[in-house]
Design a protein around this motif. Structure first.
Motif, short mmCIF file in Angstrom:
data_model
loop_
_atom_site.label_atom_id
_atom_site.label_comp_id
_atom_site.label_asym_id
_atom_site.label_seq_id
_atom_site.Cartn_x
_atom_site.Cartn_y
_atom_site.Cartn_z
N VAL A 11 0.84 -1.20 0.00
CA VAL A 11 0.00 0.00 0.00
C VAL A 11 0.87 1.25 0.00
N LEU A 12 1.93 1.26 0.79
CA LEU A 12 2.81 2.42 0.84
C LEU A 12 3.52 2.66 -0.49
N ILE A 14 2.33 1.84 -3.44
CA ILE A 14 1.31 2.36 -4.34
C ILE A 14 1.04 3.83 -4.06
N LEU A 15 0.93 4.19 -2.78
CA LEU A 15 0.72 5.59 -2.43
C LEU A 15 1.89 6.46 -2.86
N TRP A 16 3.10 5.94 -2.71
CA TRP A 16 4.27 6.68 -3.13
C TRP A 16 4.24 6.91 -4.65
N LEU A 18 1.65 6.91 -6.68
CA LEU A 18 0.59 7.86 -7.02
C LEU A 18 1.01 9.28 -6.68
N GLY A 19 1.56 9.47 -5.51
CA GLY A 19 1.98 10.80 -5.09
C GLY A 19 3.12 11.33 -5.92
N TYR A 23 0.66 13.77 -7.81
CA TYR A 23 0.48 14.95 -6.95
C TYR A 23 1.76 15.72 -6.66
N ILE A 29 6.28 12.12 0.24
CA ILE A 29 6.22 10.96 -0.64
C ILE A 29 7.48 10.11 -0.46
N LEU A 32 7.28 8.07 2.64
CA LEU A 32 6.47 6.86 2.42
C LEU A 32 7.28 5.78 1.70
#
Length: 47
Positions: A11-12, A14-16, A18-19, A23, A29, A32
């Motif tokens: 999950v981390l 994936i969030l990294w 995406l960010g 973003y 980021i 993460l």
């Protein structure tokens, strides 16, 4: 417990991703990413 650690690491990452690509939040980021890499390394070391 190890499955939970692996799931958190995924999950981390994936969030990294995406960010980083969407973003561009900045240093948060990369924090993460470091946490995710540490979690993956712990998963590999512990088996």
């Amino acid at each position: 417990m190890s499955n939970l650690l692996y799931a958190v690491a995924v999950v981390l990452v994936i969030l990294w991703a995406l960010g980083f690509f969407v973003y561009s939040v900045g240093s948060m980021i990369h924090v993460l990413l470091i946490i995710a890499v540490i979690a993956i390394l712990l998963r590999v070391i512990r088996g």
